[in-house]
Design a protein around this motif. Structure first.
Motif, PDB file in Angstrom:
ATOM      1  N   ILE A  92       0.772  -1.398  -0.363  1.00 48.50           N
ATOM      2  CA  ILE A  92      -0.607   0.430  -0.322  1.00 48.50           C
ATOM      3  C   ILE A  92       0.495   1.446   0.510  1.00 48.50           C
ATOM      4  O   ILE A  92       0.703   1.987  -1.104  1.00 48.50           O
ATOM      5  N   LEU A  93       1.664   0.982   0.357  1.00 52.00           N
ATOM      6  CA  LEU A  93       2.752   2.420   0.787  1.00 52.00           C
ATOM      7  C   LEU A  93       2.977   2.585  -0.461  1.00 52.00           C
ATOM      8  O   LEU A  93       3.841   4.297  -0.545  1.00 52.00           O
ATOM      9  N   PRO A  94       3.981   1.753  -1.980  1.00 47.47           N
ATOM     10  CA  PRO A  94       4.131   2.432  -3.170  1.00 47.47           C
ATOM     11  C   PRO A  94       3.216   3.292  -3.395  1.00 47.47           C
ATOM     12  O   PRO A  94       3.561   3.734  -4.684  1.00 47.47           O
ATOM     13  N   ASN A  95       1.442   3.094  -3.642  1.00 49.76           N
ATOM     14  CA  ASN A  95       1.085   3.905  -4.303  1.00 49.76           C
ATOM     15  C   ASN A  95       1.007   5.795  -3.640  1.00 49.76           C
ATOM     16  O   ASN A  95       0.908   6.092  -3.903  1.00 49.76           O
ATOM     17  N   PHE A  96       1.523   6.089  -2.143  1.00 49.11           N
ATOM     18  CA  PHE A  96       2.014   7.168  -1.468  1.00 49.11           C
ATOM     19  C   PHE A  96       3.300   7.675  -1.887  1.00 49.11           C
ATOM     20  O   PHE A  96       3.950   8.849  -1.865  1.00 49.11           O
ATOM     21  N   THR A  97       4.155   7.114  -2.181  1.00 49.52           N
ATOM     22  CA  THR A  97       5.291   7.250  -2.282  1.00 49.52           C
ATOM     23  C   THR A  97       6.221   8.818  -3.580  1.00 49.52           C
ATOM     24  O   THR A  97       5.689   7.934  -4.771  1.00 49.52           O
ATOM     25  N   ARG A  98       6.541   9.689  -3.983  1.00 49.84           N
ATOM     26  CA  ARG A  98       7.491  10.289  -4.804  1.00 49.84           C
ATOM     27  C   ARG A  98       8.883   9.986  -5.356  1.00 49.84           C
ATOM     28  O   ARG A  98       8.891  11.600  -6.130  1.00 49.84           O
ATOM     29  N   SER A  99       9.387   9.104  -4.496  1.00 48.22           N
ATOM     30  CA  SER A  99      10.469   8.947  -5.396  1.00 48.22           C
ATOM     31  C   SER A  99      10.841   8.312  -6.394  1.00 48.22           C
ATOM     32  O   SER A  99      12.110   8.270  -7.002  1.00 48.22           O
ATOM     33  N   SER A 100       9.188   7.349  -6.968  1.00 45.26           N
ATOM     34  CA  SER A 100      10.220   7.005  -8.467  1.00 45.26           C
ATOM     35  C   SER A 100       8.670   6.946  -8.635  1.00 45.26           C
ATOM     36  O   SER A 100       7.515   7.764  -7.524  1.00 45.26           O
ATOM     37  N   PRO A 101       8.352   6.382 -10.015  1.00 39.89           N
ATOM     38  CA  PRO A 101       7.097   6.859 -10.785  1.00 39.89           C
ATOM     39  C   PRO A 101       6.416   5.616 -10.632  1.00 39.89           C
ATOM     40  O   PRO A 101       6.865   4.517 -10.636  1.00 39.89           O
ATOM     41  N   GLY A 102       5.317   5.855 -10.739  1.00 44.74           N
ATOM     42  CA  GLY A 102       3.859   4.627 -10.290  1.00 44.74           C
ATOM     43  C   GLY A 102       3.851   4.301  -8.912  1.00 44.74           C
ATOM     44  O   GLY A 102       5.014   4.716  -8.300  1.00 44.74           O
TER      45      GLY A 102
ATOM     46  N   SER B 227      15.238  -8.306  -4.650  1.00 43.12           N
ATOM     47  CA  SER B 227      16.138  -8.346  -4.435  1.00 43.12           C
ATOM     48  C   SER B 227      17.249  -8.818  -6.461  1.00 43.12           C
ATOM     49  O   SER B 227      17.276  -8.405  -6.736  1.00 43.12           O
ATOM     50  N   ILE B 228      16.813  -9.646  -6.797  1.00 45.52           N
ATOM     51  CA  ILE B 228      16.509 -10.262  -8.080  1.00 45.52           C
ATOM     52  C   ILE B 228      16.468  -9.551  -9.305  1.00 45.52           C
ATOM     53  O   ILE B 228      17.089  -9.007 -10.211  1.00 45.52           O
ATOM     54  N   SER B 229      15.189  -8.361  -9.388  1.00 45.29           N
ATOM     55  CA  SER B 229      14.995  -7.572  -9.782  1.00 45.29           C
ATOM     56  C   SER B 229      15.850  -5.729  -9.304  1.00 45.29           C
ATOM     57  O   SER B 229      16.115  -5.443 -10.821  1.00 45.29           O
ATOM     58  N   LEU B 230      16.137  -5.821  -8.398  1.00 48.43           N
ATOM     59  CA  LEU B 230      17.717  -5.083  -8.626  1.00 48.43           C
ATOM     60  C   LEU B 230      18.384  -5.213  -9.217  1.00 48.43           C
ATOM     61  O   LEU B 230      19.363  -4.474  -9.902  1.00 48.43           O
ATOM     62  N   LEU B 231      19.439  -6.701  -9.193  1.00 45.79           N
ATOM     63  CA  LEU B 231      20.373  -6.832 -10.636  1.00 45.79           C
ATOM     64  C   LEU B 231      20.470  -6.792 -11.400  1.00 45.79           C
ATOM     65  O   LEU B 231      20.956  -6.881 -11.862  1.00 45.79           O
ATOM     66  N   LYS B 232      18.703  -7.224 -12.021  1.00 46.47           N
ATOM     67  CA  LYS B 232      18.273  -6.555 -13.262  1.00 46.47           C
ATOM     68  C   LYS B 232      18.010  -5.486 -13.629  1.00 46.47           C
ATOM     69  O   LYS B 232      17.822  -5.872 -14.793  1.00 46.47           O
ATOM     70  N   ASN B 233      17.932  -5.101 -12.957  1.00 46.07           N
ATOM     71  CA  ASN B 233      17.291  -2.974 -13.395  1.00 46.07           C
ATOM     72  C   ASN B 233      16.030  -3.597 -13.590  1.00 46.07           C
ATOM     73  O   ASN B 233      15.587  -2.096 -14.333  1.00 46.07           O
ATOM     74  N   ASP B 234      15.372  -3.866 -13.401  1.00 43.98           N
ATOM     75  CA  ASP B 234      13.571  -3.983 -13.165  1.00 43.98           C
ATOM     76  C   ASP B 234      13.022  -3.370 -12.434  1.00 43.98           C
ATOM     77  O   ASP B 234      13.621  -4.232 -11.114  1.00 43.98           O
ATOM     78  N   THR B 235      11.604  -2.961 -12.335  1.00 44.78           N
ATOM     79  CA  THR B 235      11.100  -2.188 -11.440  1.00 44.78           C
ATOM     80  C   THR B 235      10.042  -2.441 -10.910  1.00 44.78           C
ATOM     81  O   THR B 235       9.163  -2.991 -11.616  1.00 44.78           O
TER      82      THR B 235
ATOM     83  N   LEU C 186      16.090  -1.480  -1.284  1.00 44.01           N
ATOM     84  CA  LEU C 186      16.963  -1.814  -0.669  1.00 44.01           C
ATOM     85  C   LEU C 186      16.451  -2.420   0.891  1.00 44.01           C
ATOM     86  O   LEU C 186      16.964  -3.411   2.007  1.00 44.01           O
ATOM     87  N   PHE C 187      15.689  -0.711   1.213  1.00 41.35           N
ATOM     88  CA  PHE C 187      15.000  -0.557   3.323  1.00 41.35           C
ATOM     89  C   PHE C 187      14.380  -1.952   3.882  1.00 41.35           C
ATOM     90  O   PHE C 187      14.249  -2.496   4.601  1.00 41.35           O
ATOM     91  N   TYR C 188      13.451  -1.854   2.437  1.00 36.35           N
ATOM     92  CA  TYR C 188      12.905  -2.960   2.769  1.00 36.35           C
ATOM     93  C   TYR C 188      12.634  -4.005   2.596  1.00 36.35           C
ATOM     94  O   TYR C 188      12.437  -5.326   3.424  1.00 36.35           O
ATOM     95  N   ILE C 189      13.814  -5.023   2.519  1.00 38.65           N
ATOM     96  CA  ILE C 189      14.477  -6.388   1.491  1.00 38.65           C
ATOM     97  C   ILE C 189      14.950  -6.386   2.983  1.00 38.65           C
ATOM     98  O   ILE C 189      14.196  -7.008   3.641  1.00 38.65           O
ATOM     99  N   PHE C 190      15.727  -5.571   3.988  1.00 42.20           N
ATOM    100  CA  PHE C 190      16.334  -6.195   5.001  1.00 42.20           C
ATOM    101  C   PHE C 190      15.995  -6.078   5.720  1.00 42.20           C
ATOM    102  O   PHE C 190      15.372  -6.545   6.631  1.00 42.20           O
TER     103      PHE C 190
ATOM    104  N   THR D 245       5.644   2.361  -6.487  1.00 43.19           N
ATOM    105  CA  THR D 245       6.976   1.529  -6.908  1.00 43.19           C
ATOM    106  C   THR D 245       7.938   2.116  -5.797  1.00 43.19           C
ATOM    107  O   THR D 245       7.185   3.190  -5.386  1.00 43.19           O
ATOM    108  N   PHE D 246       9.170   2.028  -4.985  1.00 43.24           N
ATOM    109  CA  PHE D 246       9.657   2.097  -4.323  1.00 43.24           C
ATOM    110  C   PHE D 246      11.375   2.735  -5.350  1.00 43.24           C
ATOM    111  O   PHE D 246      11.796   1.880  -6.248  1.00 43.24           O
ATOM    112  N   SER D 247      12.264   3.873  -4.695  1.00 47.49           N
ATOM    113  CA  SER D 247      13.357   3.835  -5.488  1.00 47.49           C
ATOM    114  C   SER D 247      14.106   2.579  -4.833  1.00 47.49           C
ATOM    115  O   SER D 247      13.929   1.611  -4.157  1.00 47.49           O
ATOM    116  N   ARG D 248      15.425   2.777  -5.155  1.00 51.60           N
ATOM    117  CA  ARG D 248      16.618   1.797  -5.323  1.00 51.60           C
ATOM    118  C   ARG D 248      16.644   1.423  -3.683  1.00 51.60           C
ATOM    119  O   ARG D 248      16.782   0.840  -2.975  1.00 51.60           O
TER     120      ARG D 248
END
Length: 340
Positions: A131-141, A282-290, A150-154, A143-146
């Motif tokens: 739900i939170l990704p709907n309200f973030t502004r650091s990345s389009p759509g 994590s895999i999506s980050l390695l492949k530069n997918d969002t 990383l923070f939410y993966i951890f 989504t989370f920024s990189r």
């Protein structure tokens, strides 16, 4: 609608292939859960439920990854599958086990401390990731920024590992009602050979991995050529993963072991959000997918309602058929909103 599909080239092959590979994956999933259950009886709770959970998580990750990596990129598929798992488990399967248990036994007991431990992990992770990704502004759509990813993966992995420490070491008593739960299983432990069932579990999981790759081609064909809603693909995979586990949970409720049912069901949701989704991110980050994470308004509302209802259901030490019916109401609402 059916005539329209029949006119599409390759529909017959798609339908036959889908049924064939779905049956093969489901059969091997049931076999893997059967052997995981034998190991569960051998080692008792909460380790038994953990074995079932990890077996289902392996099937889940394999199925999602195969569909994501074959055909056109489907970057909403992890979100759709996790959403489906939450609604199927916390709505449909929790509702069914409470309803069946209520019919057989009128009331059933559950260890509130264990339920609270599960929900203290599920609720914040589900809201933050879906739900939170709907309200973030650091990345389009949605989504989370990189850095946020990383923070939410951890955060998810850390919280889940901390939960495992509580479940298996420091507060084991939270996850069974009394010593009788383990004593009933102890009678059968000496007759079970862990090596045999462990080997068969690994073999059946390998078959699941192989046939899941073939099934992913059929599902992607349905999404791309037949214009089936993408969320239906997530529903199919979630159902495939959860059906064998769910049968174990319902059987435990029939035998008046609701605590074991909840350990299996709530544990599967914890593992999905705490292990499967972070691994996919994590895999999506390695492949530069969002990966698109934020749910739509209807889906987010159903998730929040379901989490809120779980808090109410597990605020008392006893459950009955009324609570089961309420959970099933939300599950059927999910089905209606998905197909209509």
């Amino acid at each position: 609608m059916q005539k329209k599909f029949l006119k599409i080239e390759g529909f017959g092959e798609f339908f036959t292939g889908f049924l064939w590979f779905f049956s093969l994956v489901l059969t091997n999933a049931f076999v893997s859960v059967k052997h995981a259950e034998k190991l569960a009886h051998r080692y008792g709770e909460p380790y038994g439920s953990l074995i079932l959970t990890f077996a289902a998580t392996a099937i889940e990750f394999t199925s999602i990854w195969d569909i994501m990596s074959s055909g056109e990129k489907n970057l909403t598929f992890p979100r759709d599958t996790v959403y489906s798992i939450i609604m199927i488990v916390l709505g449909g399967m929790v509702g069914t086990t409470l309803l069946v248990g209520g019919i057989y036994h009128k009331e059933q007991k559950i260890n509130l401390e264990g339920a609270k431990a599960f929900l203290s992990v599920i609720v914040p992770m589900a809201v933050l990731i879906l739900i939170l990704p709907n309200f973030t502004r650091s990345s389009p759509g949605p989504t989370f920024s990189r850095f946020q990813t990383l923070f939410y993966i951890f955060a998810c992995v850390f919280l889940y590992l901390l939960f495992l420490a509580v479940q298996t070491i420091s507060h084991r008593r939270y996850f069974f009602l009394d010593d009788l739960d383990d004593l009933e299983q102890a009678v059968h432990r000496e007759k079970i050979v862990p090596f045999h069932h462990g080997l068969m579990l690994i073999v059946s999981l390998l078959f699941v991995v192989f046939f899941a790759e073939k099934l992913s081609l059929a599902i992607n064909f349905g999404i791309e050529k037949l214009k089936i809603p993408k969320v239906v693909g997530g529903f199919i995979v979630a159902l495939l993963v959860l059906l064998p586990e769910s049968m174990s949970a319902i059987n435990a409720a029939i035998h008046n072991s609701l605590q074991r049912s909840m350990n299996i069901l709530l544990g599967s949701v914890c593992a999905t959000i705490g292990l499967t989704l972070p691994l996919l991110l994590s895999i999506s980050l390695l492949k530069n997918d969002t990966i698109l994470l934020g749910l739509g308004q209807v889906e987010a509302t159903l998730v929040v309602l379901t989490l809120f209802l779980c808090q109410i259901t597990f605020s008392g030490a006893k459950t009955n058929i009324l609570q089961g019916a309420a959970h099933l109401l939300l599950f059927f609402s999910y089905l209606i909103m998905m197909f209509d």
